[in-house]
Enzyme design. Structure first.
Site, PDB file in Angstrom:
ATOM      1  N   LYS A  63     -56.346 -12.295 -69.730  1.00 19.53           N
ATOM      2  CA  LYS A  63     -55.587 -11.187 -69.131  1.00 19.53           C
ATOM      3  C   LYS A  63     -54.089 -11.376 -69.356  1.00 19.53           C
ATOM      4  CE  LYS A  63     -58.856  -9.837 -65.473  1.00 19.53           C
ATOM      5  NZ  LYS A  63     -59.987 -10.681 -65.836  1.00 19.53           N
ATOM      6  N   ASN A 113     -47.149  -9.117 -55.877  1.00 19.41           N
ATOM      7  CA  ASN A 113     -47.885  -7.853 -55.892  1.00 19.41           C
ATOM      8  C   ASN A 113     -49.394  -8.020 -55.826  1.00 19.41           C
ATOM      9  OD1 ASN A 113     -48.601  -4.981 -56.880  1.00 19.41           O
ATOM     10  ND2 ASN A 113     -49.341  -6.283 -58.541  1.00 19.41           N
ATOM     11  N   SER A 166     -46.810  -4.574 -49.476  1.00 15.97           N
ATOM     12  CA  SER A 166     -47.642  -4.296 -48.308  1.00 15.97           C
ATOM     13  C   SER A 166     -48.228  -2.887 -48.464  1.00 15.97           C
ATOM     14  CB  SER A 166     -46.813  -4.452 -47.024  1.00 15.97           C
ATOM     15  OG  SER A 166     -47.617  -4.260 -45.878  1.00 15.97           O
ATOM     16  N   TYR A 204     -58.388  -5.080 -45.152  1.00 15.04           N
ATOM     17  CA  TYR A 204     -57.241  -4.831 -46.024  1.00 15.04           C
ATOM     18  C   TYR A 204     -56.020  -4.433 -45.202  1.00 15.04           C
ATOM     19  CZ  TYR A 204     -54.205  -2.692 -49.502  1.00 15.04           C
ATOM     20  OH  TYR A 204     -53.118  -2.367 -50.272  1.00 15.04           O
ATOM     21  N   LYS A 208     -52.317  -6.490 -44.756  1.00 19.46           N
ATOM     22  CA  LYS A 208     -51.000  -5.889 -44.983  1.00 19.46           C
ATOM     23  C   LYS A 208     -50.097  -6.042 -43.750  1.00 19.46           C
ATOM     24  CE  LYS A 208     -51.811  -5.814 -48.530  1.00 19.46           C
ATOM     25  NZ  LYS A 208     -51.153  -6.181 -49.792  1.00 19.46           N
TER      26      LYS A 208
END
Length: 343
Positions: A63, A113, A166, A204, A208
């Site tokens: 990658k 990120n 976030s 999730y 955050k």
């Protein structure tokens, strides 16, 4: 107080965001998770501005090579560094920093990120629930280990930048109510028995929220004037690969794709929020804050509440204890670079 409203959400989703144009010709920039999605588009934006050094990361060597070739092709920049970094592994984070230091690299900007979204409870080889480790613990470890390098590169005139991606979904995190009474916040969050399907549906959003709390605690302990401006950024709901695992469920796939088709930002548009926080001026006005649509915004009501502030402090200390055991450099960095709390 910070709340997510339908009108406010839609207004932001359809807002045209500015294209960052700051001079980065003397800057060394790092983008974590640059092989797809927001990180990839942010890397292209930055490469087009021709920084002194651009270092991007992906999960593995294959990658890395692909993302490097694509970013160079789209931007016209050559000589981009592309290194592997797997946030499911604390060893990978430590190895990345070891390599960075061994090569004598510098960093003016770190955009953290990389992240995942999953509804299933699985553990990493390190023994932590995967979303929790990738989105929070490993991100916190990387941020702390890179802190001395960011501080070294910062000046009173221009602070370095730590940007953690976030989400507005931190407003929807609802699984920390009463956490101020838990014996251990992290042990509870990580406990498989606690992580029911209902809890994982909100995992999730919770991750955050934890990022917002981490930046608040970190920034409050950096000396003034801060040589590193740290912030969390909401890129908005974008067309990206973040939901790929959720979309493996046919029912969720239909719902998510319908939702994206109606309101999602283009990935490139969302990436402008990352780049804006990373390179544009007035960084100290954004220090310690949550940003949305390239502006300072209020954190969630829970984050700003008395309970949220207490949970945030406890989470900070629990996080440092865990990360200090994983890498002793964390303890040294906290001691040498952060303002110590009064007893």
């Amino acid at each position: 107080m910070g709340q997510l409203t339908v009108f406010g959400y839609l207004r932001e989703q359809w807002t045209e965001l500015p294209i960052p144009t700051a001079d980065v010709s003397d800057q060394s920039l790092i983008v974590v998770g640059a092989n797809v999605g927001l990180g990839h588009e942010a890397a292209v934006h930055l490469a087009q501005l021709k920084p002194k050094i651009l270092l991007i990361t992906s999960r593995d060597e294959v990658k890395c090579e692909k993302s490097k070739a694509d970013v160079e092709s789209r931007s016209g920049m050559t000589g981009i560094e592309s290194w592997p970094l797997e946030l499911c592994s604390f060893d990978s984070v430590r190895s990345f920093v070891d390599t960075f230091e061994a090569k004598g690299c510098t960093a003016n900007v770190l955009i953290a990120n990389a992240g995942i979204s999953t509804l299933k409870y699985t553990k990493t080889p390190d023994g932590y629930e995967t979303t929790f480790q990738v989105n929070y613990l490993s991100t916190a470890l990387l941020s702390l280990l890179m802190l001395p390098h960011l501080i070294k590169a910062g000046t009173p005139e221009r602070a370095s930048r730590l940007v953690i991606v976030s989400s507005e979904f931190h407003y929807l995190a609802n699984r920390l109510k009463g956490a101020d009474t838990w014996p251990s916040i992290i042990e509870t969050i990580n406990d498989e028995a606690y992580c029911t399907s209902r809890v994982m549906l909100n995992r999730y959003s919770l991750s955050k929220l934890l990022e917002v709390m981490f930046i608040r605690e970190l920034s409050s302990r950096l000396p003034t004037p801060a040589l590193v401006a740290a912030s969390t950024v909401n890129p908005g709901s974008c067309h990206s690969c973040l939901t790929r695992e959720v979309e493996s469920n046919p029912l969720f796939k239909f719902a998510v794709r319908t939702y994206k088709g109606l309101v999602a930002r283009a990935t490139e548009m969302g990436s402008r929020t990352l780049v804006h926080a990373a390179i544009e001026l007035n960084e100290r006005e954004r220090h310690g804050r949550y940003l949305s649509s390239c502006e300072v915004a209020e954190e969630s009501d829970y984050t700003l509440s008395a309970e949220g502030r207490e949970v945030s402090k406890r989470l900070w200390h629990e996080t440092l204890e865990i990360l200090g055991n994983i890498d002793p450099r964390v303890n040294t960095i906290v001691s040498e670079y952060l303002v110590q709390e009064k007893a």
